[in-house]
Design an enzyme around this catalytic site. Structure first.
Site, short mmCIF file in Angstrom:
data_model
loop_
_atom_site.label_atom_id
_atom_site.label_comp_id
_atom_site.label_asym_id
_atom_site.label_seq_id
_atom_site.Cartn_x
_atom_site.Cartn_y
_atom_site.Cartn_z
N ALA A 229 0.71 -1.15 -0.07
CA ALA A 229 0.00 -0.13 -0.17
C ALA A 229 0.68 1.27 0.04
CB ALA A 229 -1.02 0.04 1.30
N SER A 751 -3.27 -4.82 -3.83
CA SER A 751 -1.99 -4.31 -2.60
C SER A 751 -2.78 -4.69 -1.18
CB SER A 751 -2.16 -2.71 -2.64
OG SER A 751 -1.59 -2.20 -3.86
N CYS A 752 -1.92 -4.97 -0.45
CA CYS A 752 -2.18 -5.12 1.12
C CYS A 752 -1.05 -4.38 1.86
CB CYS A 752 -2.35 -6.39 1.64
SG CYS A 752 -0.96 -7.60 1.57
N LYS A 753 -1.02 -4.61 3.03
CA LYS A 753 0.03 -3.84 3.80
C LYS A 753 1.45 -3.90 3.28
CE LYS A 753 1.69 -3.46 8.61
NZ LYS A 753 1.89 -3.64 10.00
N THR A 759 -2.25 -10.30 -0.55
CA THR A 759 -1.85 -10.16 -2.02
C THR A 759 -1.63 -11.61 -2.91
OG1 THR A 759 -0.81 -8.00 -1.50
CG2 THR A 759 -0.49 -8.80 -3.69
#
Length: 851
Positions: A229, A751-753, A759
């Site tokens: 992200a 996206s993720c963290k 993901t």
């Protein structure tokens, strides 16, 4: 050609096909072809004839219990691979490939090839942006200095703003110097997301391509870009993300503007001031060059060249006048005059001669606000062009030294003239002066047009009402003389008028930005830095996706037509939760993705085919950037005429977020998910608007064909219903948005963290769904294919070593089980009592851990 570290060997496909055992044994020879260094066995694989048990002799690392159909795995790309051409090799590096064999519903076999690559733009785009940030801030400092002499109050504010800009420039220069030292991998691992010098670099930016080869079907490929992200991880999220911080700052700025005698300028006014500064800076040299072309055509007595140059000159001059015909410029000029030494308000004439004016110097500077510990009044801020709410009968006199306004007497007894930028006390500001100044530009242009008409007709110009003023000027020239001599004075006058307008407008707009910066120190510059960080990460990802999509569609005429007529949609799929610090990440990401609307792309012809000359280049300023993507000469010549002419190519970024982890479970039950709902609804409107524009300009034949025949309009309608439906973890939003994006020839991001667990789970699930829906994957192979793709370390789990810092060696992942799915605590969803018990046990565990 088979390559290895030992040697090489060559063979023809016909030899392999004629071999009795479908095998060839080849001797490997050294690079000079002299020494035999070993042998290699080449086997032929017939599609549709190999049974599951026959795969064991190809790969020895397949776990039989898992029934994984992995055919081969390699970290080296084959030279003749269409996914690894010299064109892509300039931007994408270090490919990692896997090839699988799955059965279709008609008992045939498909080959599925996964390829993941790093992207050099992870570092090159942020480096270029940092360089542009530094240049822009240095120009802003110079513009502030060019404002001339100001009253003590405004001069102190200017010095402090310049000092703050200097600090930002120094920090950016230090970061750029550190980035230039890095020679390690082409991506930033998640364990480095909190490092200061790497905060501009996106996390785990990779490309993923799945190519499918099926009997009786053409090859198909599906691309997705995975990235962490875009967020300011180094700065943290204690106060929230950009969306919340900017809203809070905008409310505080109104009260500060009232307290410290600044005019409050909204973000729209600030953006307009920056636009005017850019317009005058861009158009002035352009008009000057066109005027020189006009004189050159006159010298050559080329009437065709004269008319063509005049047409272009008139168009750009009209654009120049239109850009400055704005009330903001007029009101800013008045405010600037009021801030200069020697300016006196009209109330000055009503006071006693010996009355001493109240100086602005008595007001504290922004750096003194925190020291005094006083909160500013809560009065609303002023708006441009309106009288100040704090106006009072007190006289305002901007003396440089705060003393008497009596001018010194020279030795000859005469009063010396004041500087041009200092308004005498007895002279009031003429608000109509600005109208006359920029109107002179139009009059000067009319003179040039009339002279060109006169030269063309070789007869006196009719003296109508509009040209009566110009008659004496034009008839004074000899119509039979040299054209250049007759045009030169008029062209010089046009340049002088434009130069005068540029000076005034530039100073006025710079003063607007000075007031905006003065009202927001130091929080405003801190937010600007945070926004720069987030935008840098987002732009690197977008540029990577655009280049990947462009390379893949070079031979698709429908795609190229869509590209220059409408542009592309870039769909960001976010899996962040609306709980804890991930709320701040999502707020950062929302602003960063929205800022990508200020980006356009342009395709250029590379100087050479060298990889260094094929790297995308970023130009522009913070309110508008252009990414130039160079292509080799042969590839560039294949493009449509509009693209080769340098037309700006638009990209429409949209963001859809659905939290899927255990933290989202808590947010759904006890928290607030309004941020996620607002983001999805707003971006659906952007996507729907893009589809309507696409439908009007591009025929449906330009869009790709899929096996699923669902109409795009129906998909959009279903998506619109889902974004307004109150449903926990509504992953249908992500499925629909991804499907629509692929059907629109768009660019897909997930996206993720940190672009690791969530993901990779999302990407593999999407790939298997595509195999099922588009390539008739046997339903018995769906779970097997999913487990096979997840059986190795996920894409972020790569051991990396930073060459510049041995201590930074890290393993991105923690070798967690690769078979975890979207809902790790699905059992807890059955009963709210179990969820409460789980929360209590988690709290006890944390207390015991940190005691």
């Amino acid at each position: 050609m088979l390559s290895s570290f030992l040697g090489s060997a060559t063979f023809s496909v016909s030899d392999l096909l004629r071999s009795k055992d479908d095998q060839l044994t080849l001797n490997l020879r050294s690079s000079d072809g002299v020494l035999a260094v070993g042998t290699v066995l080449v086997s032929r694989v017939n599609m549709g004839e190999m049974e599951e048990g026959d795969v064991d002799h190809i790969t020895a690392d397949v776990q039989q219990a898992q029934k994984c159909t992995l055919v081969c795995e390699s970290s080296q790309a084959t030279p003749n691979d269409k996914d690894n051409s010299p064109l892509t090799g300039a931007v994408f590096k270090n490919p990692v490939c896997k090839v699988y064999k799955f059965q279709t519903v008609d008992s045939e076999w498909m080959l599925v090839r996964e390829q993941m690559e790093e992207c050099t733009l992870s570092f090159s785009i942020p480096r270029q942006l940092l360089h542009l940030y530094i240049q822009e801030d240095m120009r802003r400092i110079q513009e502030l200095r060019d404002l001339g002499e100001l009253s003590p109050h405004w001069d102190n504010l200017r010095k402090e703003v310049i000092g703050r800009y200097g600090q930002v420039i120094a920090a950016y220069q230090e970061t750029l110097a550190e980035l230039n030292k890095i020679t390690g991998p082409s991506f930033k691992p998640s364990c480095s997301k909190a490092q200061r010098y790497l905060e501009f670099i996106p996390i785990n930016l990779h490309t993923q391509r799945m190519r499918v080869t099926c009997p009786r079907q053409t090859d198909a490929f599906y691309d997705v870009i995975t990235v962490g992200a875009p967020a300011a991880h180094f700065q943290g999220f204690k106060g929230g993300g950009l969306q919340r911080l900017l809203s809070r700052h905008e409310a505080e700025k109104k009260s500060f503007s009232t307290a410290y005698q600044c005019i409050y300028y909204s973000p729209e006014h600030t953006a307009k001031a920056q636009e005017v500064l850019h317009s005058v800076g861009h158009l002035q040299p352009l008009i000057s060059g066109l005027a020189d072309q006009l004189l050159q055509a006159a010298q050559q007595h080329s009437m065709a060249g004269l008319r063509e140059a005049l047409k272009t000159l008139a168009g750009k001059t009209e654009q120049f006048v239109h850009a400055l015909k704005d009330e903001l410029v007029k009101s800013a000029l008045l405010a600037l005059h009021a801030a200069q030494p020697g300016y006196v308000t009209k109330n000055q004439n009503q006071t006693l001669p010996g009355h001493q004016g109240h100086s602005h110097q008595d007001h504290p500077s922004p750096s003194q606000r925190g020291q005094q510990g006083q909160s500013p009044p809560q009065n609303p801020g002023h708006s441009p062009g309106q009288p100040s709410a704090t106006d009072s009968p007190v006289v305002v006199c901007n003396n440089v030294d705060g003393g008497s306004q009596t001018a010194p007497i020279r030795e000859d007894g005469q009063t010396p003239l004041k500087r041009q930028d200092s308004i005498p006390c007895h002279k009031e500001y003429d608000e109509e002066e600005w109208d006359r100044v920029w109107a002179d530009v139009a009059k000067s242009l009319n003179c040039v047009i009339a002279m060109v008409d006169k030269l063309q007709e070789q007869e006196p110009i009719s003296n109508n009402q509009e040209q009566q003023v110009l008659a004496d000027v034009i008839t004074s020239h000899n119509p039979e003389g040299d054209w250049r001599e007759q045009l030169c004075p008029l062209v010089v006058r046009l340049k002088e008028c434009i130069a005068e307008v540029v000076v005034r407008a530039r100073r006025a707009m710079t003063f607007v930005l000075l007031q905006e910066a003065a009202c927001s120190i130091p929080q405003g510059l801190f937010l600007k830095q945070r926004r720069d960080v987030v935008f840098s990460q987002a732009l690197a990802a977008l540029a990577c996706g655009f280049v990947m999509r462009l390379y893949a569609g070079m031979e698709d005429k429908g795609f190229l037509r869509q590209l220059h007529l409408v542009g592309l949609v870039a769909q960001f799929e976010s899996l962040l939760s609306t709980y804890s610090e991930e709320i701040g990440m999502l707020e950062d990401m929302e602003v960063g993705i929205s800022d990508l609307h200020r980006v356009a792309f342009k395709i250029t012809q590379a100087k050479t085919d060298d990889p260094c000359d094929l790297q995308p280049v970023v130009i522009g300023r913070r309110d508008h950037y252009t990414v130039e993507v160079p292509l080799p000469r042969l590839a560039f010549q294949m493009l449509p005429h509009e693209i080769k002419e340098g037309k700006a190519l638009q990209v429409y970024p949209v963001l859809f977020n659905v939290g899927i982890n255990e933290q989202q479970t808590i947010a759904d039950r006890f928290g607030d998910i309004s941020l996620q709902e607002r983001i999805n609804q707003r971006n659906f409107e952007i996507l729907d608007s893009y589809y309507k524009s696409l439908s009007d300009k591009v025929p449906s034949e330009c869009l790709p064909c899929f096996q699923t025949r669902t109409d795009l309009k129906d998909l959009l309608g279903t998506l619109g219903q889902n974004v307004v439906t109150k449903k926990r973890k509504n992953v249908e939003i992500l499925w629909l948005a991804g499907t629509i994006c692929r059907r629109l020839n768009g660019i897909r991001f997930t996206s993720c963290k940190s672009a690791k667990d969530r993901t990779s789970m999302s990407v593999t699930l999407e790939q298997c769904a595509l195999l099922r829906d588009e390539h008739q994957l046997n339903k018995d192979y769906f779970i097997r294919a999913l487990d096979c793709m997840r059986s190795r370390l996920t894409q972020g789990e790569v051991v990396c070593q930073w060459d510049s810092d041995p201590e930074a060696a890290c393993s991105v992942a923690e070798n967690k089980p690769a078979s975890r799915h979207f809902y790790p605590i699905a059992l807890l969803l059955v009963s709210s009592h179990l969820l409460v018990v789980w929360l209590i046990l988690s709290l006890v565990f944390l207390l015991a851990k940190y005691q």
